[in-house]
Design a protein around this motif. Sequence first.
Motif, PDB file in Angstrom:
ATOM      1  N   LYS A  14      -5.576   2.714  -4.527  1.00  0.00           N
ATOM      2  CA  LYS A  14      -5.675   1.173  -4.340  1.00  0.00           C
ATOM      3  C   LYS A  14      -7.131   0.897  -4.550  1.00  0.00           C
ATOM      4  O   LYS A  14      -8.026   1.630  -4.252  1.00  0.00           O
ATOM      5  CB  LYS A  14      -5.285   0.781  -2.866  1.00  0.00           C
ATOM      6  CG  LYS A  14      -5.472  -0.521  -2.333  1.00  0.00           C
ATOM      7  CD  LYS A  14      -5.227  -0.639  -1.003  1.00  0.00           C
ATOM      8  CE  LYS A  14      -5.824  -2.200  -0.572  1.00  0.00           C
ATOM      9  NZ  LYS A  14      -5.311  -2.227   0.929  1.00  0.00           N
ATOM     10  N   TYR A  67      -5.062  -4.480  -5.682  1.00  0.00           N
ATOM     11  CA  TYR A  67      -4.874  -4.423  -4.396  1.00  0.00           C
ATOM     12  C   TYR A  67      -4.319  -5.971  -4.187  1.00  0.00           C
ATOM     13  O   TYR A  67      -3.655  -6.705  -4.867  1.00  0.00           O
ATOM     14  CB  TYR A  67      -6.147  -4.616  -3.663  1.00  0.00           C
ATOM     15  CG  TYR A  67      -7.324  -5.492  -3.945  1.00  0.00           C
ATOM     16  CD1 TYR A  67      -7.232  -6.447  -5.022  1.00  0.00           C
ATOM     17  CD2 TYR A  67      -8.462  -5.346  -3.349  1.00  0.00           C
ATOM     18  CE1 TYR A  67      -8.269  -7.281  -5.206  1.00  0.00           C
ATOM     19  CE2 TYR A  67      -9.949  -6.113  -3.482  1.00  0.00           C
ATOM     20  CZ  TYR A  67      -9.243  -7.099  -4.501  1.00  0.00           C
ATOM     21  OH  TYR A  67     -10.653  -7.882  -4.699  1.00  0.00           O
ATOM     22  N   ASP A  85       0.840  -1.020  -0.056  1.00  0.00           N
ATOM     23  CA  ASP A  85      -0.149   0.039  -0.009  1.00  0.00           C
ATOM     24  C   ASP A  85       0.814   1.165  -0.240  1.00  0.00           C
ATOM     25  O   ASP A  85       0.503   2.393   0.466  1.00  0.00           O
ATOM     26  CB  ASP A  85      -0.981  -0.001   1.120  1.00  0.00           C
ATOM     27  CG  ASP A  85      -2.278  -0.813   1.089  1.00  0.00           C
ATOM     28  OD1 ASP A  85      -2.056  -1.690   0.072  1.00  0.00           O
ATOM     29  OD2 ASP A  85      -3.061  -0.845   1.954  1.00  0.00           O
TER      30      ASP A  85
END
Length: 465
Positions: free
Chosen positions: A297, A77, A39
């Motif tokens: 994301k 993701y 992330d």
Amino acid sequence: MRRDLSAVMLAAMVIVASSGVGSASEAGKPNIVLLVADDLGHADLGFQGARDIPTPHLDALAASGVKFTNGYVSGPYCSPTRAGLLTGRYQQRFGHEFNGGGPGAAGGVPFGLPTSQTTIADRLKAAGYVTGLVGKWHLGGAPQFHPQKRGFDEFFGFLGGAHTYFAGKSTDIYRGTKLIEEPTYLTDAFAREAVSFIDRHKEAPFFLELAFNAVHTPMDATSERVARFASIADPTRRTYAAMLSALDDAVGAVLDKLRASGLEENTLIVFFSDNGGPTMLGTTINGSSNAPFRGSKRTTLEGGIHVPFVASWKGKLPAGKVYDQPVIQLDVLPTALAAAGVPPQPDWNLDGVNLLPYLTGAETKAPHDTLFWRLGDQAAIRRGDWKLVRYDATLDTPGATSNPRTAHATPFRLYNLAEDQGETRDRSADYPDKAKELLASWEDWSRQLATPLWGQGGPAAQAKN
């Protein structure tokens, strides 16, 4: 363990066609280290232009090798990207399109990287490598999906999609298959274990994947590191900076160990993030920035799939090189195998490309003519500077919260990334033939893909992590 003479001689005879590098040297096959952030925002590293978060060790890694300005991942993701990384194939080809958490397919298919797929660890282990994973797995928690059943000799980390960083909050850290108590801040513990792995296996060719959970939520940071960033006013960004600083410290520890062990010139290192930063409401927001891109994301806009990406191999790849052609994390497996002297076989059906000849200049064309993405109803295709994309429509409503159970996608829109990297000006009305061409290519590709094994139903079934 020490390799015997016959293995070294065999390795020395292996030549990787056309690459100019990556053949096994007289000293033996190179070590391979993968560093995967979680992330991470595109704009949050020093070598990417960040000014508020020093990342000296990652900056040094980028300066020592090749920085990719168009580095991509095949999943917006976590788990899908990791499935693509480990197999060198678009993960949608074998049904690993979504994170776990959605409904299973008929028969209750368990979540995990399908056992029909061979991993990079499997292939390198077969080539004589000691293989280790430190950090986040997120490819299945059932016994048949355990890392040590998927080619890794050693495992230290956690099996799920997210984890606290502090001791006492959770007890699901594993050493191999055994649960242990880990008192150390988790990013520091991962650094310790990675350094230990290198130290214990420095006499043999090794493959190490260090898969950080930093900078994924929860927002856990040590007070000492938070104090380094007192000048950052936003408390979430301040904690994010501290977490990223810990990741950079860990990378520094790994680089220092390689250098101290005399392995720096015999180790291929690749670094990238598993997806863009989570910046839209409804995702696991962590204070990251994807500038200059739009999107987050869990979207197929550049902010979700365009990531920091570096490859370094001292003495083999040019230092300080900037490479502008699009590459993708699917390329890591064939590149690593080429470095190890392992020729790919046609029946492996790889989508990734060996990047070594492109990075040395032996090959001048682009590694990929076209790249593709699909996440339920979201979709994208990039060819040259043109990108056709269908993304989470929530992004078109400022302040709206994306709900993975109810989200829907926009119509397809056409962007020229050379003139509009922020994807703000739809050119489909100006270039209808280009839009039709790209849509036809994407549809041809999509028809080749498997039905998702779990989480069917497009964005409505996506899991949050």
